[in-house]
Design a protein around this motif. Structure first.
Motif, short mmCIF file in Angstrom:
data_model
loop_
_atom_site.label_atom_id
_atom_site.label_comp_id
_atom_site.label_asym_id
_atom_site.label_seq_id
_atom_site.Cartn_x
_atom_site.Cartn_y
_atom_site.Cartn_z
N LYS A 176 -17.68 -3.58 39.98
CA LYS A 176 -18.83 -3.51 39.08
C LYS A 176 -18.42 -3.21 37.64
O LYS A 176 -19.01 -3.73 36.69
CB LYS A 176 -19.81 -2.44 39.55
N THR A 177 -17.41 -2.35 37.46
CA THR A 177 -17.13 -1.81 36.13
C THR A 177 -15.80 -2.25 35.52
O THR A 177 -15.60 -2.12 34.32
CB THR A 177 -17.15 -0.28 36.17
N LYS A 178 -14.85 -2.73 36.33
CA LYS A 178 -13.51 -3.06 35.81
C LYS A 178 -13.19 -4.55 35.90
O LYS A 178 -12.02 -4.93 35.88
CB LYS A 178 -12.46 -2.25 36.56
N GLY A 179 -14.22 -5.36 35.98
CA GLY A 179 -14.00 -6.79 36.09
C GLY A 179 -13.77 -7.46 34.75
O GLY A 179 -13.58 -6.81 33.72
N HIS A 180 -13.80 -8.78 34.75
CA HIS A 180 -13.55 -9.56 33.54
C HIS A 180 -14.76 -9.53 32.61
O HIS A 180 -15.90 -9.33 33.03
CB HIS A 180 -13.22 -11.01 33.91
N LYS A 181 -14.49 -9.74 31.33
CA LYS A 181 -15.54 -9.75 30.30
C LYS A 181 -15.97 -11.16 29.94
O LYS A 181 -17.02 -11.35 29.34
CB LYS A 181 -15.06 -9.02 29.04
N GLU A 182 -15.14 -12.15 30.28
CA GLU A 182 -15.48 -13.54 30.01
C GLU A 182 -15.17 -14.38 31.24
O GLU A 182 -14.74 -13.86 32.26
CB GLU A 182 -14.71 -14.05 28.78
N ILE A 183 -15.36 -15.69 31.16
CA ILE A 183 -15.27 -16.59 32.31
C ILE A 183 -13.92 -16.47 33.02
O ILE A 183 -12.86 -16.49 32.38
CB ILE A 183 -15.49 -18.04 31.86
N ILE A 184 -13.96 -16.37 34.35
CA ILE A 184 -12.76 -16.40 35.18
C ILE A 184 -12.40 -17.87 35.41
O ILE A 184 -13.20 -18.63 35.94
CB ILE A 184 -13.00 -15.69 36.52
N ARG A 185 -11.19 -18.25 35.02
CA ARG A 185 -10.76 -19.64 35.14
C ARG A 185 -9.99 -19.91 36.43
O ARG A 185 -9.99 -21.04 36.93
CB ARG A 185 -9.86 -20.01 33.96
N SER A 186 -9.33 -18.89 36.96
CA SER A 186 -8.48 -19.12 38.13
C SER A 186 -8.25 -17.80 38.85
O SER A 186 -8.36 -16.72 38.25
CB SER A 186 -7.14 -19.72 37.70
N ALA A 187 -7.93 -17.89 40.13
CA ALA A 187 -7.64 -16.70 40.92
C ALA A 187 -6.91 -17.13 42.19
O ALA A 187 -6.89 -18.32 42.53
CB ALA A 187 -8.92 -15.95 41.27
N CYS A 188 -6.32 -16.19 42.89
CA CYS A 188 -5.65 -16.52 44.15
C CYS A 188 -5.37 -15.25 44.94
O CYS A 188 -5.23 -14.16 44.38
CB CYS A 188 -4.35 -17.28 43.90
#
Length: 385
Positions: A52-64
């Motif tokens: 909830k609080t430590k995620g990204h601030k802008e669009i996530i482009r990729s993950a794995c």
């Protein structure tokens, strides 16, 4: 909910999802800058304070997911790599990049990521505080990274129509180039022939030229080309962009989806008359505004994510009919519908516009970059000869 310039409050709308990842007991969906994590056994929306609080601030482009470790890595437009512990879904580390991150992959020992300038870096999983090391570079945006199944080679696709195959981790050693696309390459995925006896991995690629191509990636040899437009009945003036692909080793089928389309194409690689060909197994549409991504789970079920109307749709393979049929009753469907991400309409439109793959066509190169690209293409041409 934010206030519009008129002073009125905009109505919150569902954002939908644009990325999907399965791994063992976990499903991760991405909506804009937010992660939604679901436990599969038992089925439930898994929430933590860090998510909830430590995620990204802008669009996530990729993950794995990182194979062999309890890590999930995400990166995007906020120039940040986040490392998540998949046992507790707490954020273990936060690493900054100088530029926006476009794609991420991992081996059992390393995380590899690329930024929008075409540089590719490597980080050791056992020391997340170590500085990233530059291992290779392109002269344009790297759109996708992929490791071969034996982890001996790293493939990097870019906006300038090419796929580079480099030794891994010593990526200065170039094995080959796969050259033939006439627009940006957006998706690369390894596949096997549908004939069970052939265990040779081959490469499927797709992008902005309306074709899906099959390669012997180690030699840079084009094996077959499928013109998607003719298969789907589009006229030649229609711009077709392959937006996602995945492969089910269980069924030996691949799936392809397309930008601004609700069409799903199931593909198989067959051997016929001493030739290896890409064949269409099934073509169908889904009831949604658009499809963002497709993914097979470990059981061979196909899952589609997209717009807010039907953000998550599943299909199982009916062996009697030899085709994929909708999953009508799944705990996942109801679980996900209660975990949607809501934003106001202007925010949604901004995110949708930023995810538009057609932007890859519109980015202008500097004079210096154009000169370097021309020099690189000349070198590649000599290598082909």
């Amino acid at each position: 909910v934010s206030t519009q310039s008129t002073g009125q409050m905009s109505k919150p709308v569902s954002l939908g999802f644009h990325l999907i990842f399965f791994e063992n007991k976990w499903l991760v969906l991405v909506a804009g800058s937010e992660l939604r994590v679901f436990s599969l056994y038992p089925t439930q929306h898994f929430q933590t304070e860090d998510l909830k609080t430590k995620g990204h601030k802008e669009i996530i482009r990729s993950a794995c997911f990182c194979s062999g470790s309890n890590l999930f890595v995400s990166g995007g437009d906020d120039k940040t790599l986040l490392f998540w512990d998949t046992l507790t879904w707490t954020c273990l580390a936060n690493r900054k990049s100088n530029k926006k991150i476009t794609c991420v992959v991992s081996s059992s020992q390393h995380v590899i990521f690329a930024d929008k300038t075409g540089q590719v870096f490597i980080l050791p999983i056992d020391n997340l505080e170590a500085p990233p090391q530059l291992i290779l570079g392109h002269f344009s945006t790297v759109t996708r990274l992929l490791l071969t199944p034996d982890r001996k080679f790293l493939l990097s696709a870019d906006r300038d129509e090419k796929i580079r195959v480099s030794a891994f981790p010593n990526a200065f050693d170039i094995q080959s180039f796969c050259l033939g696309h006439t627009a940006f390459v957006n998706v690369i995925r390894f596949v096997l022939s549908s004939q069970g006896g052939n265990h040779r991995w081959m490469l499927l690629s797709g992008g902005g030229d309306g074709t899906i191509r099959l390669w012997d990636h180690l030699n840079g040899t084009l094996i077959d080309t499928l013109s998607v437009g003719s298969k789907l009945g589009f006229d030649s003036s229609t711009s077709i962009v392959v937006s996602s692909m995945d492969f089910s080793e269980k069924h030996r089928f691949a799936v392809a989806t397309f930008e601004r389309s609700t069409v799903i194409v199931i593909l198989e690689v067959i051997e016929k008359d001493d030739r290896i060909l890409i064949e269409t197994k099934q073509i169908f549409s889904v009831s949604t505004e658009l499809i963002s991504s497709a993914c097979f789970d470990g059981e061979g079920n196909l899952w589609i994510v997209g717009s807010h109307l039907f953000p998550f749709i599943g299909f199982y393979f009916d062996r009697t009919k030899a085709c994929f049929e909708p999953i009508k009753d799944s705990p996942l469907l109801s679980c996900i519908s209660s975990a949607m991400v809501y934003v106001n309409e202007p925010q949604k439109q901004k995110i949708v516009d930023n995810l538009d793959l057609e932007l890859l066509r519109k980015v202008k190169l500097s004079k210096r970059a154009k000169k370097r690209l021309k020099e690189t293409q000349q070198v590649q041409g000599e290598m082909e000869k």
